[in-house]
Design a protein around this motif. Structure first.
Motif, PDB file in Angstrom:
ATOM      1  N   UNK A  71     -16.137  51.734  46.992  1.00  0.00           N
ATOM      2  CA  UNK A  71     -16.474  51.997  48.573  1.00  0.00           C
ATOM      3  C   UNK A  71     -16.867  51.950  49.584  1.00  0.00           C
ATOM      4  N   UNK A  72     -15.492  51.740  49.516  1.00  0.00           N
ATOM      5  CA  UNK A  72     -14.639  51.961  50.982  1.00  0.00           C
ATOM      6  C   UNK A  72     -14.513  53.035  51.596  1.00  0.00           C
ATOM      7  N   UNK A  73     -13.998  54.200  50.352  1.00  0.00           N
ATOM      8  CA  UNK A  73     -14.069  55.736  50.271  1.00  0.00           C
ATOM      9  C   UNK A  73     -15.371  56.247  51.154  1.00  0.00           C
ATOM     10  N   UNK A  74     -15.848  55.893  51.138  1.00  0.00           N
ATOM     11  CA  UNK A  74     -17.424  56.347  51.142  1.00  0.00           C
ATOM     12  C   UNK A  74     -17.057  56.894  52.965  1.00  0.00           C
ATOM     13  N   UNK A 107     -33.496  61.493  48.554  1.00  0.00           N
ATOM     14  CA  UNK A 107     -31.916  60.903  48.994  1.00  0.00           C
ATOM     15  C   UNK A 107     -31.674  59.348  48.978  1.00  0.00           C
ATOM     16  N   UNK A 108     -32.693  58.755  48.709  1.00  0.00           N
ATOM     17  CA  UNK A 108     -32.498  57.466  48.906  1.00  0.00           C
ATOM     18  C   UNK A 108     -32.879  56.758  48.359  1.00  0.00           C
ATOM     19  N   UNK A 109     -33.739  56.772  47.423  1.00  0.00           N
ATOM     20  CA  UNK A 109     -34.117  56.843  45.870  1.00  0.00           C
ATOM     21  C   UNK A 109     -32.708  56.892  45.514  1.00  0.00           C
ATOM     22  N   UNK A 110     -31.995  58.837  45.252  1.00  0.00           N
ATOM     23  CA  UNK A 110     -30.557  58.506  44.890  1.00  0.00           C
ATOM     24  C   UNK A 110     -29.845  57.733  45.221  1.00  0.00           C
ATOM     25  N   UNK A 111     -29.547  57.239  46.090  1.00  0.00           N
ATOM     26  CA  UNK A 111     -28.651  56.176  46.962  1.00  0.00           C
ATOM     27  C   UNK A 111     -28.810  54.699  45.721  1.00  0.00           C
ATOM     28  N   UNK A 162     -22.339  57.148  43.878  1.00  0.00           N
ATOM     29  CA  UNK A 162     -22.358  56.240  44.936  1.00  0.00           C
ATOM     30  C   UNK A 162     -21.997  56.768  46.307  1.00  0.00           C
ATOM     31  N   UNK A 163     -21.159  57.153  46.239  1.00  0.00           N
ATOM     32  CA  UNK A 163     -20.283  57.755  47.561  1.00  0.00           C
ATOM     33  C   UNK A 163     -20.453  58.614  48.307  1.00  0.00           C
ATOM     34  N   UNK A 164     -20.779  59.671  47.816  1.00  0.00           N
ATOM     35  CA  UNK A 164     -21.401  60.426  47.803  1.00  0.00           C
ATOM     36  C   UNK A 164     -23.044  60.858  48.558  1.00  0.00           C
ATOM     37  N   UNK A 165     -23.675  59.740  46.966  1.00  0.00           N
ATOM     38  CA  UNK A 165     -25.077  59.750  47.392  1.00  0.00           C
ATOM     39  C   UNK A 165     -25.529  58.910  48.557  1.00  0.00           C
ATOM     40  N   UNK A 166     -24.398  58.047  49.491  1.00  0.00           N
ATOM     41  CA  UNK A 166     -24.626  57.215  50.615  1.00  0.00           C
ATOM     42  C   UNK A 166     -24.577  57.887  51.598  1.00  0.00           C
TER      43      UNK A 166
END
Length: 344
Positions: A148-151, A124-128, A203-207
């Motif tokens: 990114x705020x929508x994370x 998960x970290x690498x993908x993020x 990026x939001x999903x992976x975070x």
């Protein structure tokens, strides 16, 4: 003479190790839903995050260092080194139940079974990390910050799916205010870009998945925050090394004209030290509080990052609606912190 410190009967573990959550005598105040350790973890994370951004900005912009992946690799290698030394000296442990007084000559601090258990966290970290770098590359800064705020929304969904977390109306309202403020702040700069939007939302999903995975594995692996950091470094480091070699970043770094400049080396040193503490604070804040709290702290530290960035580096144009949006977002983050403290 051995560098290994002697172990005395009063030698104790660092007080930063993860304690049991919600201890009755560790509440911030009566009725609080957050413990004192949880509050310290949140504040420590925001402090380290702001400082790390400043040092990374100095390396990448002031010195025009072209290889962000190499900085990440150095930070990960430094983290592994610090953890190895501290564990060998028995200053820290990797599990809450591990005794620091047991004689240990093995270099395998974590079992292979435990490494396998934490593999989803490393993946998960690498993908993020990879998707986030592509997101920064694909969109302009105002649009990136806005989206990114929508994370926080994705984090709430991830926590609901992975750990069954539900939220009160007060928390939902504060998160809604953060999202509204984000779009107000970036509305003047939003221009539709299908690829850019898709990558940022990925990026939001992976975070969100990364933070939710920390919360889940942190409770089931038997490891404390130091142990999770160790597994993450051991599993991700070799992959990142291969990635930087394939991209040619290592050769570019060797040819960098300021590679041995004292100022640049000092910046890299502080960047690596801060990254170590930042990663620890992320794990600690997420496990002591929640993935959503970690995300909200990330939003709150943006205000300080923007302020210090404008003071130190300049170049931030004033825009009324951007200021209004930032204020709304910060208010939403403050309300969330308030609701968290009073337990609503």
């Amino acid at each position: 003479m051995s560098l290994k410190p002697s172990i005395s009967s009063d030698h104790t573990m660092l007080p930063l190790s993860d304690p049991p959550k919600n201890q009755p005598d560790d509440k911030l105040f009566k009725g609080s839903a957050m413990t004192k350790r949880g509050a310290y973890a949140a504040i420590s994370y925001m402090s380290c995050a702001v400082l790390l951004v400043m040092f990374n900005k100095a390396a990448l912009s002031s010195y025009n260092f072209p290889c962000a992946n190499v900085i990440t690799l150095l930070q990960m290698a430094s983290s592994s080194f610090f953890l190895y030394i501290l564990r060998r000296w028995r200053v820290i442990s990797f599990t809450a139940s591990e005794s620091l007084h047991i004689s240990d000559t093995s270099t395998q601090f974590v079992s292979l079974k435990t490494l396998k258990h934490t593999f989803p966290l490393a993946a998960a970290y690498l993908l993020y990390m990879l998707v986030t770098m592509e997101a920064v590359r694909g969109v302009n800064v105002p649009m990136y910050t806005t989206l990114r705020r929508t994370t926080v929304v994705f984090t709430m969904l991830a926590e609901f799916v992975f750990v069954g977390q539900r939220y009160t109306q007060s928390v939902v309202f504060s998160v809604g205010l953060i999202i509204f403020g984000a779009f107000v702040a970036g509305a003047r700069d939003l221009s539709f870009d299908g690829y850019g939007y898709a990558v940022v939302f990925m990026a939001n999903i992976t975070t969100a998945i990364y933070l939710a995975t920390i919360a889940r594995i942190g409770k089931t692996s038997g490891l404390n925050s130091f142990g999770l950091m160790w597994c993450n470094s051991i599993l991700c480091g070799p992959v990142l090394l291969v990635w930087t070699f394939i991209r040619g970043d290592l050769k570019t770094t060797i040819d960098f004209p300021y590679l041995f400049s004292p100022g640049f080396l000092v910046i890299l040193l502080f960047s690596c030290i801060l990254a170590f503490f930042l990663n620890y604070c992320i794990f600690l804040n997420t496990t002591l509080n929640s993935a959503l709290t970690q995300t909200i702290c990330g939003n709150m530290k943006d205000l300080f990052t923007i302020g210090f960035g404008w003071i130190i580096f300049g170049g931030l144009p004033f825009d009324f609606w951007n200021v209004v949006g930032q204020f709304l977002g910060f208010t939403g983050s403050g309300l969330y912190a308030y609701f968290k403290l009073i337990g609503k």
